[in-house]
Design a protein around this motif. Sequence first.
Motif, PDB file in Angstrom:
ATOM      1  N   HIS A 116       0.870  -1.176   0.000  1.00  0.00           N
ATOM      2  CA  HIS A 116       0.000   0.000   0.000  1.00  0.00           C
ATOM      3  C   HIS A 116       0.911   1.231   0.000  1.00  0.00           C
ATOM      4  O   HIS A 116       2.129   1.100  -0.021  1.00  0.00           O
ATOM      5  CB  HIS A 116      -0.883   0.032   1.245  1.00  0.00           C
ATOM      6  N   CYS A 151      -4.871   5.774   0.300  1.00  0.00           N
ATOM      7  CA  CYS A 151      -3.859   4.827  -0.161  1.00  0.00           C
ATOM      8  C   CYS A 151      -3.514   5.205  -1.591  1.00  0.00           C
ATOM      9  O   CYS A 151      -4.400   5.458  -2.399  1.00  0.00           O
ATOM     10  CB  CYS A 151      -4.413   3.406  -0.108  1.00  0.00           C
ATOM     11  N   GLU A 153      -1.256   3.383  -3.683  1.00  0.00           N
ATOM     12  CA  GLU A 153      -0.615   2.311  -4.448  1.00  0.00           C
ATOM     13  C   GLU A 153      -1.716   1.279  -4.663  1.00  0.00           C
ATOM     14  O   GLU A 153      -2.330   0.833  -3.686  1.00  0.00           O
ATOM     15  CB  GLU A 153       0.539   1.702  -3.641  1.00  0.00           C
ATOM     16  N   PHE A 154      -1.964   0.906  -5.915  1.00  0.00           N
ATOM     17  CA  PHE A 154      -3.082   0.010  -6.174  1.00  0.00           C
ATOM     18  C   PHE A 154      -2.890  -1.297  -5.410  1.00  0.00           C
ATOM     19  O   PHE A 154      -1.845  -1.933  -5.497  1.00  0.00           O
ATOM     20  CB  PHE A 154      -3.228  -0.271  -7.668  1.00  0.00           C
ATOM     21  N   CYS A 155      -3.909  -1.670  -4.626  1.00  0.00           N
ATOM     22  CA  CYS A 155      -3.728  -2.780  -3.678  1.00  0.00           C
ATOM     23  C   CYS A 155      -4.904  -3.744  -3.724  1.00  0.00           C
ATOM     24  O   CYS A 155      -5.111  -4.527  -2.814  1.00  0.00           O
ATOM     25  CB  CYS A 155      -3.554  -2.224  -2.276  1.00  0.00           C
ATOM     26  N   HIS A 159      -9.111  -0.592  -3.345  1.00  0.00           N
ATOM     27  CA  HIS A 159      -8.021   0.393  -3.178  1.00  0.00           C
ATOM     28  C   HIS A 159      -8.570   1.808  -3.001  1.00  0.00           C
ATOM     29  O   HIS A 159      -8.080   2.581  -2.180  1.00  0.00           O
ATOM     30  CB  HIS A 159      -7.108   0.303  -4.400  1.00  0.00           C
ATOM     31  N   MET A 162      -9.805   3.197   0.818  1.00  0.00           N
ATOM     32  CA  MET A 162      -8.852   3.045   1.911  1.00  0.00           C
ATOM     33  C   MET A 162      -8.570   4.444   2.411  1.00  0.00           C
ATOM     34  O   MET A 162      -7.449   4.912   2.414  1.00  0.00           O
ATOM     35  CB  MET A 162      -7.587   2.384   1.380  1.00  0.00           C
TER      36      MET A 162
HETATM   37 CU1  CUA Z   1      -4.109   0.132  -0.066  1.00  0.00          CU
HETATM   38 CU2  CUA Z   1      -4.293   0.950  -2.251  1.00  0.00          CU
END
Ligand code: CUA
Length: 285
Positions: A116, A151, A153-155, A159, A162
């Motif tokens: 993340h 967040c 960063e693609f998670c 995503h 978040m």
């Molecule tokens: Cu955690 Cu995107």
Amino acid sequence: MVFLVVAAGVIWSVVRFRSRGLSTTEPRQVFGSRKLEILWTVVPLAIVTGLFIVTVRAMVLIDAPQDSDRPSDLVITAHQWWWEARYPNGAVVPWDIHIPAGRRLRARIESADVIHDFWVPDLARKMDAVPGRWGYIWLEADKPGTYAGTCSEFCGAQHAWMRYRVIAESESDFEAWMRYWKPQPNNEDDIPGSPVPLAVRLFADKCSSCHARTATDESSSGKGPSLAHLASRETLGGGIMRNTPENLMLWLTDPQAAKPGNRMPKIPLTDAERTTILGYLESLR
Ligand code: CUA
């Protein structure tokens, strides 16, 4: 803008240098131009050098060297898909992150699952949350206020949900807030004549393997967010919905409908049990 300039140049060339009549001789050929070569090397180089200097200056300004001996003031852990802050007094806070304004905090960024990225654009640089690694950033708000974080960063599927807020407040408000999240005994079930024995038992049975119910409850695995002070939160599920009894009931009935893809399985509960647990959760102020 670049497209328009290039397209205009191409169109102008096509019109200006088109073949006129039936002439079979080649038009005049031009080979090389020192002036042009120098121009299109020097100009981009100057632009990139300028940007490089500005960038390095900004990086030094916002990311002062870390003092590796200093213990972290708070530990921020990313989960799919919510955030959690741990304070030195043991409090585990799964939503708004409170900080004292005007004080520079050393935050340790961790991940419990995938990569993340912690980002509060107004307060600090970005820092990836990488499983198995610790990252450190300085977190500082000059003045009290509420700062949005997300967040970056693609998670995974959620995503986008978040979200969190960093709430900076005066030292005295911050101290009061820390007292509110002070370590609490986890023993209502042992208190004879406790007003909520059934609810507490149900919570222990059905929820507590993943969710804590007090700020420092260590009996749960912490796989899900702590539910301490749940009733005083404004949103649920990383900001995906408002914290209303109806939305809370949706999490109890069908978690995947509340936030598709999240890690919470459907818990087998009777209607009566759901109502009891909802009442208990609504009492966690
Ligand atoms: Cu955690 Cu995107």
